[in-house]
Design a protein around this motif. Structure first.
Motif, PDB file in Angstrom:
ATOM      1  N   UNK A 162      19.599  -1.548  59.020  1.00  0.00           N
ATOM      2  CA  UNK A 162      18.494  -1.480  58.061  1.00  0.00           C
ATOM      3  C   UNK A 162      17.988  -0.065  57.814  1.00  0.00           C
ATOM      4  N   UNK A 163      18.604   0.920  58.457  1.00  0.00           N
ATOM      5  CA  UNK A 163      18.220   2.300  58.155  1.00  0.00           C
ATOM      6  C   UNK A 163      18.483   2.597  56.683  1.00  0.00           C
ATOM      7  N   UNK A 164      17.701   3.481  56.115  1.00  0.00           N
ATOM      8  CA  UNK A 164      17.928   3.869  54.723  1.00  0.00           C
ATOM      9  C   UNK A 164      19.361   4.369  54.564  1.00  0.00           C
ATOM     10  N   UNK A 165      20.068   3.959  53.511  1.00  0.00           N
ATOM     11  CA  UNK A 165      21.466   4.366  53.341  1.00  0.00           C
ATOM     12  C   UNK A 165      21.694   5.868  53.458  1.00  0.00           C
ATOM     13  N   UNK A 166      20.775   6.665  52.911  1.00  0.00           N
ATOM     14  CA  UNK A 166      20.954   8.114  53.005  1.00  0.00           C
ATOM     15  C   UNK A 166      20.877   8.580  54.455  1.00  0.00           C
ATOM     16  N   UNK A 167      19.983   7.973  55.239  1.00  0.00           N
ATOM     17  CA  UNK A 167      19.881   8.318  56.654  1.00  0.00           C
ATOM     18  C   UNK A 167      21.100   7.819  57.420  1.00  0.00           C
ATOM     19  N   UNK A 168      21.523   6.618  57.119  1.00  0.00           N
ATOM     20  CA  UNK A 168      22.667   6.046  57.828  1.00  0.00           C
ATOM     21  C   UNK A 168      23.901   6.932  57.672  1.00  0.00           C
ATOM     22  N   UNK A 169      24.125   7.430  56.482  1.00  0.00           N
ATOM     23  CA  UNK A 169      25.326   8.220  56.229  1.00  0.00           C
ATOM     24  C   UNK A 169      25.238   9.627  56.807  1.00  0.00           C
ATOM     25  N   UNK A 170      24.035  10.179  56.946  1.00  0.00           N
ATOM     26  CA  UNK A 170      23.938  11.542  57.464  1.00  0.00           C
ATOM     27  C   UNK A 170      23.700  11.592  58.968  1.00  0.00           C
ATOM     28  N   UNK A 171      23.226  10.484  59.548  1.00  0.00           N
ATOM     29  CA  UNK A 171      22.960  10.466  60.978  1.00  0.00           C
ATOM     30  C   UNK A 171      24.258  10.387  61.771  1.00  0.00           C
ATOM     31  N   UNK A 172      24.271  11.020  62.920  1.00  0.00           N
ATOM     32  CA  UNK A 172      25.387  10.837  63.850  1.00  0.00           C
ATOM     33  C   UNK A 172      25.227   9.492  64.554  1.00  0.00           C
ATOM     34  N   UNK A 173      26.228   9.142  65.351  1.00  0.00           N
ATOM     35  CA  UNK A 173      26.245   7.843  66.026  1.00  0.00           C
ATOM     36  C   UNK A 173      24.964   7.595  66.825  1.00  0.00           C
ATOM     37  N   UNK A 174      24.614   8.516  67.704  1.00  0.00           N
ATOM     38  CA  UNK A 174      23.447   8.296  68.554  1.00  0.00           C
ATOM     39  C   UNK A 174      22.140   8.543  67.818  1.00  0.00           C
TER      40      UNK A 174
END
Length: 224
Positions: free
Chosen positions: A57-69
């Motif tokens: 449920x993270x924002x798509x922009x955050x999901x794609x830029x965040x690393x795994x952890x």
């Protein structure tokens, strides 16, 4: 439905580059992220399916830029606030932390090995009769959405929707994530390992005769 985390076979995300088996954590804070996730999970405020859905449920922009952890930490932060464990102000440092009634449930260092050894088994007794057996041909349902909660969590990948495969084994009856992720009960049902030819899942597979094995719940499957 295309989901941001449903990346199997999607173009544009780059190649998968396996790492050496000796690589566990790339940074010290990765260890702490894993430890924090496990420790907060023992507080009894959510289950593993809720935590998976929180990351989805993270924002798509955050999901794609965040690393795994980073995804893990963001999901934990959202759950801590949503479940009333801490306030948003406490988490951000804008307010001083207040004593929590959950403090006595905090996982202590001597307990960690035992908790990890026990794990979190998801097999459950159930009166739901298995409809399939090893060797049976099956087809996944054409719509990969959660059929209980619109837009909710499911373990049926979009790339496998409407695909034909064969049952390799019956794992027994296990908690249904589609229900459990939304606090609607465990609703256990038969879980199968199902093999799919790569050519059944993707239009132009590099190795068409390769197989992908997915663990799928009975409600995801139909007879051909």
């Amino acid at each position: 439905m295309t989901r941001v985390h449903d990346m199997g076979g999607r173009f544009g995300d780059g190649a998968v580059t396996p790492e050496g088996e000796d690589v566990v954590f790339h940074a010290d804070w990765h260890r702490r992220a894993l430890a924090l996730t496990l420790a907060t999970g023992t507080l009894g405020k959510w289950n593993i399916d809720v935590s998976r859905h929180a990351r989805e449920c993270l924002a798509p922009t955050d999901y794609m830029r965040f690393s795994y952890y980073e995804k893990w930490i963001a999901g934990v932060a959202d759950m801590l606030v949503a479940r009333g464990v801490v306030s948003r102000e406490e988490l951000s440092g804008e307010a001083a932390p207040t004593p929590s009634p959950l403090a006595e449930k905090a996982l202590k260092a001597p307990q960690v090995a035992g908790v990890l050894a026990r794990g979190g088994p998801a097999d459950r007794p159930s009166d739901v009769t298995p409809l399939f057996a090893p060797g049976d041909a099956v087809v996944t349902r054409k719509q990969p959405e959660n059929s209980i909660v619109p837009g909710g969590h499911t373990r049926l990948p979009a790339y496998a929707a409407g695909a034909s495969g064969r049952v390799l084994r019956l794992h027994g009856t296990h908690v249904l994530p589609d229900s459990n992720a939304h606090d609607l009960g465990e609703a256990p049902e038969p879980l199968y390992a199902v093999a799919f030819p790569a050519s059944e899942l993707w239009a132009h597979p590099e190795h068409p005769r390769d197989e992908v094995v997915l663990d799928l719940w009975q409600s995801y499957l139909e007879a051909p």
